[in-house]
Motif scaffolding. Sequence first.
Motif, PDB file in Angstrom:
ATOM      1  N   ALA A 299     -10.550  72.743  80.587  1.00  0.00           N
ATOM      2  CA  ALA A 299     -10.341  73.529  79.371  1.00  0.00           C
ATOM      3  C   ALA A 299      -9.186  74.506  79.548  1.00  0.00           C
ATOM      4  CB  ALA A 299     -11.619  74.277  78.999  1.00  0.00           C
ATOM      5  N   LEU A 300      -9.171  75.218  80.663  1.00  0.00           N
ATOM      6  CA  LEU A 300      -8.076  76.167  80.908  1.00  0.00           C
ATOM      7  C   LEU A 300      -6.736  75.445  80.995  1.00  0.00           C
ATOM      8  CD1 LEU A 300      -9.768  78.548  83.509  1.00  0.00           C
ATOM      9  CD2 LEU A 300      -9.363  78.977  81.067  1.00  0.00           C
ATOM     10  N   GLY A 301      -6.718  74.307  81.680  1.00  0.00           N
ATOM     11  CA  GLY A 301      -5.477  73.540  81.791  1.00  0.00           C
ATOM     12  C   GLY A 301      -4.987  73.020  80.448  1.00  0.00           C
ATOM     13  N   LEU A 302      -5.903  72.538  79.618  1.00  0.00           N
ATOM     14  CA  LEU A 302      -5.502  72.022  78.304  1.00  0.00           C
ATOM     15  C   LEU A 302      -5.057  73.139  77.363  1.00  0.00           C
ATOM     16  CD1 LEU A 302      -8.228  69.280  77.876  1.00  0.00           C
ATOM     17  CD2 LEU A 302      -5.762  68.903  78.122  1.00  0.00           C
ATOM     18  N   VAL A 303      -5.713  74.286  77.431  1.00  0.00           N
ATOM     19  CA  VAL A 303      -5.277  75.429  76.612  1.00  0.00           C
ATOM     20  C   VAL A 303      -3.879  75.864  77.044  1.00  0.00           C
ATOM     21  CG1 VAL A 303      -5.670  77.886  76.135  1.00  0.00           C
ATOM     22  CG2 VAL A 303      -7.557  76.254  75.943  1.00  0.00           C
ATOM     23  N   LYS A 304      -3.645  75.925  78.337  1.00  0.00           N
ATOM     24  CA  LYS A 304      -2.316  76.306  78.845  1.00  0.00           C
ATOM     25  C   LYS A 304      -1.260  75.282  78.431  1.00  0.00           C
ATOM     26  CE  LYS A 304       0.489  78.858  81.226  1.00  0.00           C
ATOM     27  NZ  LYS A 304       1.062  80.008  80.541  1.00  0.00           N
ATOM     28  N   ALA A 305      -1.579  73.993  78.558  1.00  0.00           N
ATOM     29  CA  ALA A 305      -0.631  72.953  78.151  1.00  0.00           C
ATOM     30  C   ALA A 305      -0.350  73.038  76.651  1.00  0.00           C
ATOM     31  CB  ALA A 305      -1.179  71.574  78.507  1.00  0.00           C
ATOM     32  N   GLY A 306      -1.390  73.282  75.867  1.00  0.00           N
ATOM     33  CA  GLY A 306      -1.214  73.392  74.419  1.00  0.00           C
ATOM     34  C   GLY A 306      -0.380  74.594  74.016  1.00  0.00           C
ATOM     35  N   THR A 307      -0.636  75.745  74.639  1.00  0.00           N
ATOM     36  CA  THR A 307       0.160  76.927  74.294  1.00  0.00           C
ATOM     37  C   THR A 307       1.599  76.777  74.773  1.00  0.00           C
ATOM     38  OG1 THR A 307      -0.656  78.078  76.265  1.00  0.00           O
ATOM     39  CG2 THR A 307      -1.785  78.533  74.197  1.00  0.00           C
ATOM     40  N   ASN A 308       1.793  76.176  75.935  1.00  0.00           N
ATOM     41  CA  ASN A 308       3.163  75.917  76.401  1.00  0.00           C
ATOM     42  C   ASN A 308       3.895  74.994  75.437  1.00  0.00           C
ATOM     43  OD1 ASN A 308       2.792  77.517  78.645  1.00  0.00           O
ATOM     44  ND2 ASN A 308       2.568  75.829  80.066  1.00  0.00           N
ATOM     45  N   TYR A 309       3.214  73.962  74.969  1.00  0.00           N
ATOM     46  CA  TYR A 309       3.814  73.031  74.011  1.00  0.00           C
ATOM     47  C   TYR A 309       4.195  73.757  72.723  1.00  0.00           C
ATOM     48  CZ  TYR A 309       4.246  69.353  70.545  1.00  0.00           C
ATOM     49  OH  TYR A 309       4.701  68.560  69.521  1.00  0.00           O
ATOM     50  N   MET A 310       3.295  74.567  72.207  1.00  0.00           N
ATOM     51  CA  MET A 310       3.588  75.304  70.966  1.00  0.00           C
ATOM     52  C   MET A 310       4.755  76.274  71.161  1.00  0.00           C
ATOM     53  SD  MET A 310       1.819  74.550  68.343  1.00  0.00           S
ATOM     54  CE  MET A 310       0.540  73.373  68.076  1.00  0.00           C
ATOM     55  N   GLU A 311       4.811  76.921  72.306  1.00  0.00           N
ATOM     56  CA  GLU A 311       5.929  77.824  72.575  1.00  0.00           C
ATOM     57  C   GLU A 311       7.242  77.055  72.669  1.00  0.00           C
ATOM     58  OE1 GLU A 311       4.714  80.066  76.017  1.00  0.00           O
ATOM     59  OE2 GLU A 311       3.131  81.078  74.867  1.00  0.00           O
ATOM     60  N   PHE A 312       7.213  75.860  73.251  1.00  0.00           N
ATOM     61  CA  PHE A 312       8.413  75.030  73.319  1.00  0.00           C
ATOM     62  C   PHE A 312       8.851  74.624  71.909  1.00  0.00           C
ATOM     63  CE2 PHE A 312      10.312  70.805  73.211  1.00  0.00           C
ATOM     64  CZ  PHE A 312      11.501  71.076  73.870  1.00  0.00           C
ATOM     65  N   VAL A 313       7.931  74.159  71.103  1.00  0.00           N
ATOM     66  CA  VAL A 313       8.280  73.753  69.734  1.00  0.00           C
ATOM     67  C   VAL A 313       8.838  74.946  68.966  1.00  0.00           C
ATOM     68  CG1 VAL A 313       7.338  72.921  67.535  1.00  0.00           C
ATOM     69  CG2 VAL A 313       6.643  71.836  69.673  1.00  0.00           C
ATOM     70  N   ASP A 314       8.192  76.105  69.100  1.00  0.00           N
ATOM     71  CA  ASP A 314       8.703  77.314  68.432  1.00  0.00           C
ATOM     72  C   ASP A 314      10.105  77.682  68.905  1.00  0.00           C
ATOM     73  OD1 ASP A 314       6.412  77.597  66.938  1.00  0.00           O
ATOM     74  OD2 ASP A 314       5.561  79.199  68.164  1.00  0.00           O
ATOM     75  N   SER A 315      10.400  77.444  70.174  1.00  0.00           N
ATOM     76  CA  SER A 315      11.725  77.790  70.719  1.00  0.00           C
ATOM     77  C   SER A 315      12.827  76.918  70.126  1.00  0.00           C
ATOM     78  CB  SER A 315      11.735  77.691  72.245  1.00  0.00           C
ATOM     79  OG  SER A 315      11.763  76.334  72.653  1.00  0.00           O
ATOM     80  N   GLN A 316      12.471  75.787  69.553  1.00  0.00           N
ATOM     81  CA  GLN A 316      13.459  74.890  68.961  1.00  0.00           C
ATOM     82  C   GLN A 316      13.833  75.291  67.544  1.00  0.00           C
ATOM     83  OE1 GLN A 316      14.735  72.397  71.097  1.00  0.00           O
ATOM     84  NE2 GLN A 316      13.498  73.727  72.405  1.00  0.00           N
TER      85      GLN A 316
END
Length: 157
Positions: free
Chosen positions: A137-154
């Motif tokens: 759960a912690l790993g998937l939440v971290k992966a999901g937030t990292n993904y959202m931050e990457f998309v937002d950075s674009q």
Amino acid sequence: MDSAFKRDKDNKKTVVSKFELFKKPINTHNVLFYYVPFYGAASYSALSVNVLNPGLGVRMFPKRDVTNILLLSTLIGTGLYIYDRKHMRAAPKIPKVGYSVFGALMFSFGSVLMWAVMRSILPESSIIATTCGISSALGLVKAGTNYMEFVDSQVKN
């Protein structure tokens, strides 16, 4: 300044508790788009343990199955988290709600499916199931937030 420290009124470094790092002022926006998603992430972690180690949930809440409550909290928190992201700001309101609901459903139900498969292949050990649940759960939440931050950075302002 190191994030684990802050300066007091005499400009001395003091240790900041983990909870202080998550303080935001209480207003409608922060409640909906910070605290509720944070609660959703906690529910998501509890849901992972509940799916992988259902006996623990029964021992903790013998008169009530909390699976649906945890799932609903997870869906609401994830949906609100997605709804308020920078890359979603230009979307019209109705499609934005739809995208947020879709993302929350795919993330949550995909996770539940993954945990159900994990449960079938893990040895019957409460400690292993709980550890795998929380760490996944912690790993998937971290992966999901990292993904959202990457998309937002674009997104260009």
